[in-house]
Enzyme design. Sequence first.
Site, mmCIF file in Angstrom:
data_model
loop_
_atom_site.group_PDB
_atom_site.id
_atom_site.type_symbol
_atom_site.label_atom_id
_atom_site.label_comp_id
_atom_site.label_asym_id
_atom_site.label_seq_id
_atom_site.Cartn_x
_atom_site.Cartn_y
_atom_site.Cartn_z
ATOM 1 N N LEU A 182 -2.438 -4.203 -37.177
ATOM 2 C CA LEU A 182 -2.610 -5.518 -36.585
ATOM 3 C C LEU A 182 -1.324 -6.321 -36.462
ATOM 4 C CD1 LEU A 182 -5.975 -6.394 -38.359
ATOM 5 C CD2 LEU A 182 -5.597 -5.284 -36.155
ATOM 6 N N GLU A 188 -7.326 12.886 -43.551
ATOM 7 C CA GLU A 188 -7.100 13.876 -42.503
ATOM 8 C C GLU A 188 -7.920 13.494 -41.268
ATOM 9 O OE1 GLU A 188 -8.107 17.658 -44.182
ATOM 10 O OE2 GLU A 188 -6.236 17.772 -45.337
ATOM 11 N N GLY A 240 5.568 -3.734 -38.454
ATOM 12 C CA GLY A 240 5.898 -3.472 -39.843
ATOM 13 C C GLY A 240 6.481 -2.080 -39.962
ATOM 14 N N HIS A 278 5.316 0.855 -40.839
ATOM 15 C CA HIS A 278 4.606 1.994 -40.255
ATOM 16 C C HIS A 278 4.795 2.035 -38.738
ATOM 17 C CE1 HIS A 278 2.909 3.050 -44.023
ATOM 18 N NE2 HIS A 278 2.107 2.010 -44.111
ATOM 19 N N HIS A 296 -4.008 3.901 -40.638
ATOM 20 C CA HIS A 296 -3.213 3.990 -41.863
ATOM 21 C C HIS A 296 -3.755 5.057 -42.792
ATOM 22 C CE1 HIS A 296 -1.921 3.031 -45.974
ATOM 23 N NE2 HIS A 296 -0.822 2.555 -45.404
#
Length: 258
Positions: free
Chosen positions: A84, A62, A87, A89, A26
């Site tokens: 985990l 980055e 969702g 993302h 993330h």
Amino acid sequence: MTVTTVTSNRTAPATGGTPALVVVAHGSRDPRALSTVRALLDRVRALRPALPVHLGHVELNEPLLPDTLAALGDAAAVLVPLLLSRGYHVKRDIPEMAALSPARTRVAAPLGPHPLLVDALHARLTEAGWPTHPGPEHAVVLASAGSRDPESRADTARTAALLAARLGVPVVPAYASAATPTVGEAIRALRARGHRHVAVASCFTAPGRFATQCAAAAPWIASSPLGTHPSMAHLLLHRYDEAAKTGSDLKSRAMATP
């Protein structure tokens, strides 16, 4: 768990070789998160030295995922979310970034729920002082980031159920944001049911604001984030293998792109 096939918008000649593993984190403003993720990738490389392993972030750190994929050119890659549960993302951001790249990609399932994830959760709780033989006064709050996506909450609930079966005590999922109950609410509910020793199991991949916030709410013990636990490295490779086995078209898909 679903594996997503992503076809690039570009036409490019196919290249051979083993698909690269791109671990998609993330990203965090906490510098400990990036160092933890890098150390976890080192564990993955040690387990499978011949496999090309790369890192890309959704945001905040980055290399960003689009930059990692651009550097791969038209090579084949399996993207494994270091997340985990399902969702936004996993279901939108990562596939959309992959679709805009020249690489021939497949997005693997997130890490949870899975027994290897429960292995890591159990081990971290034991490190924090969880007893070998818990009694009826013991219970656990499984603390995770939270999401408005019902599938994400279902995945976290499934992980909680797997952990409860492993520990033999109630395990209640709770969230740092975007969903209920909060960690504090879950703790109060368990204590009202007579559980005097309530532990917080940190269902986070690395240190950060949410992990710190949830641990601070613990009335007894709180486990550390999952980090570089060996089961996490094995789980990343397991998700890679799952996706690679169903991605036999990785070498030809670019040629079929309109």
